[in-house]
Design a protein around this motif. Structure first.
Motif, PDB file in Angstrom:
ATOM      1  N   TRP A 193      36.436 -12.978  11.925  1.00 33.88           N
ATOM      2  CA  TRP A 193      35.223 -13.604  12.451  1.00 33.88           C
ATOM      3  C   TRP A 193      34.004 -12.834  11.966  1.00 33.88           C
ATOM      4  CZ3 TRP A 193      33.374 -17.877  13.846  1.00 33.88           C
ATOM      5  CH2 TRP A 193      32.303 -18.009  14.727  1.00 33.88           C
ATOM      6  N   GLN A 197      27.382 -14.381  15.582  1.00 35.76           N
ATOM      7  CA  GLN A 197      26.789 -14.752  16.860  1.00 35.76           C
ATOM      8  C   GLN A 197      25.881 -13.640  17.369  1.00 35.76           C
ATOM      9  OE1 GLN A 197      30.728 -16.573  18.699  1.00 35.76           O
ATOM     10  NE2 GLN A 197      28.929 -17.225  19.831  1.00 35.76           N
ATOM     11  N   PRO A 210      26.533 -19.373  17.220  1.00 34.11           N
ATOM     12  CA  PRO A 210      26.642 -19.020  15.798  1.00 34.11           C
ATOM     13  C   PRO A 210      25.457 -19.531  14.984  1.00 34.11           C
ATOM     14  CG  PRO A 210      28.737 -19.838  16.620  1.00 34.11           C
ATOM     15  CD  PRO A 210      27.738 -20.069  17.712  1.00 34.11           C
ATOM     16  N   GLN A 248      35.772 -20.454  18.376  1.00 39.81           N
ATOM     17  CA  GLN A 248      34.674 -20.261  17.425  1.00 39.81           C
ATOM     18  C   GLN A 248      34.160 -21.601  16.900  1.00 39.81           C
ATOM     19  OE1 GLN A 248      37.477 -18.564  17.427  1.00 39.81           O
ATOM     20  NE2 GLN A 248      37.187 -16.395  16.909  1.00 39.81           N
ATOM     21  N   ARG A 252      30.472 -23.296  17.351  1.00 39.58           N
ATOM     22  CA  ARG A 252      29.714 -23.832  16.214  1.00 39.58           C
ATOM     23  C   ARG A 252      29.283 -25.272  16.504  1.00 39.58           C
ATOM     24  NH1 ARG A 252      33.435 -21.449  12.200  1.00 39.58           N
ATOM     25  NH2 ARG A 252      32.376 -19.728  11.142  1.00 39.58           N
TER      26      ARG A 252
END
Length: 365
Positions: A193, A197, A210, A248, A252
């Motif tokens: 990752w 962020q 993000p 994640q 997004r």
């Protein structure tokens, strides 16, 4: 004035009355303001646009004062075209004439170039003999505008004839507002990752979400594929299967939706029934228009914007990765549901309405 015993008691038992006095004053002021609003009405009136069935809370609310002011509309330069006579001479291969405008008469060509200089704030745009990068960019942008008007009418003219011109994005400036650049990876020493962020960036709208959602969803990967816009399983504690979206991807997606809201000045209910995000049968018609807009932006970036990487000078490239400035929803909409409040910018410019074929001047005959 008061009995002696009362004065002595107050002297022996001092009390801070400022705290209670402030509390009483604040409470009294709140009651007064509430009474004034009830009695005389909301001093900042609002208007609501219903986007779904009654009783579901699906509406977009805006202040009337915001709806009444559209300064960019006043700055739009326009003029009616000159209907060509039969057999009129065309620009053809004249020096400095973009191929996409070669089928115009000299009068309409000069009329359009004059407007483009006003729309973009570039006084020598398409000047004969001007071999600057702006000429090359203009050639590409003219074709881009024609392509959007001809092939993406389902998005730019979903409700009525509106269309786009250079002014839709530029608003009198050589570089449009609200372009974006690549921001990730923000930490090349971290595997997995990308730690994109919790960064204070304009792209993330200054949230902890993000910052790479635009490049993730609007730019193709090395294989020419685009990332899917989705969220993790709606049920809690579900074991993820290979290929399932992770948290994640969910964040997004939220970042992308937040970008939509800020770009159009709307909330979630403009496209979704927020009590049933999971049910595609309950979305609004605007959801389909937005979906077409995403595909339109993907195509526009791939075919017209990214190829300019080697054309633009260094001062026009991104501050981190020296990438070409890119467009997205906010570049055109700039906080409005329809750019320029739905102003019909294409009516007087049939030259920009078609990519293949002759401009249609029949409405002016």
């Amino acid at each position: 004035m008061f009995p002696k015993w009362f004065d002595n008691w107050n002297k022996d038992n001092p009390t801070n009355i400022f705290g209670p006095a402030i509390a009483v004053g604040v409470a009294g002021s709140a009651v007064f303001v509430a009474a004034m609003i009830v009695g005389f009405g909301q001093p900042f009136p609002t208007e609501s646009q219903q986007t779904g069935p009654r009783g579901t809370g699906m509406h977009v609310q805006e202040f009337v004062s915001d709806l009444a002011v559209y300064p960019d509309v006043e700055g739009f330069f326009t003029s009616e075209p000159i209907v060509p006579a039969d057999g009129a001479a065309l620009m053809g291969d004249a020096e400095g004439v973009p191929p996409s405008l070669a089928n115009l008469t000299p009068e309409n060509y000069e009329r359009l170039v004059t407007a483009m200089r006003d729309w973009t704030g570039i006084p020598d745009l398409l000047e004969p003999g001007n071999d600057s990068y702006q000429t090359t960019v203009a050639y590409s942008m003219i074709e881009m505008t024609q392509n959007i008007n001809q092939n993406w009418a389902a998005h730019v003219q979903a409700n009525a004839e509106v269309g786009v011109t250079c002014y839709t994005c530029h608003r009198g400036q050589p570089v449009p507002n609200n372009v974006w650049f690549q921001v990730s990876p923000v930490n090349s020493n971290v595997a997995g990752w990308s730690a994109n962020q919790n960064r204070v960036t304009m792209v993330s709208n200054f949230t902890s979400l993000p910052s790479d959602y635009l490049e993730t969803y609007l730019l193709a990967d090395a294989d020419g594929n685009y990332a899917a816009i989705n969220v993790h399983d709606l049920e809690s504690r579900v074991a993820n299967q290979p290929g399932d979206p992770l948290i994640q991807q969910t964040e997004r997606t939220y970042a992308f939706m937040n970008y939509f809201s800020n770009s159009l000045g709307v909330n979630c209910t403009f496209c979704h029934n927020t009590r049933a995000f999971y049910d595609p049968s309950q979305v609004t018609p605007q959801w389909a228009t937005a979906g077409l807009g995403i595909i339109m932006v993907q195509e526009t970036l791939a075919e017209y914007i990214l190829p300019l990487q080697d054309v633009l000078p260094a001062e026009r490239l991104g501050p981190v990765y020296a990438d070409v400035p890119k467009l997205a929803c906010r570049t055109c909409h700039q906080g409005e549901q329809q750019p320029l409040n739905g102003l019909n910018v294409i009516r007087n410019w049939p030259e920009l309405a078609v990519l293949d074929g002759e401009p249609d001047y029949s409405a002016f005959e």
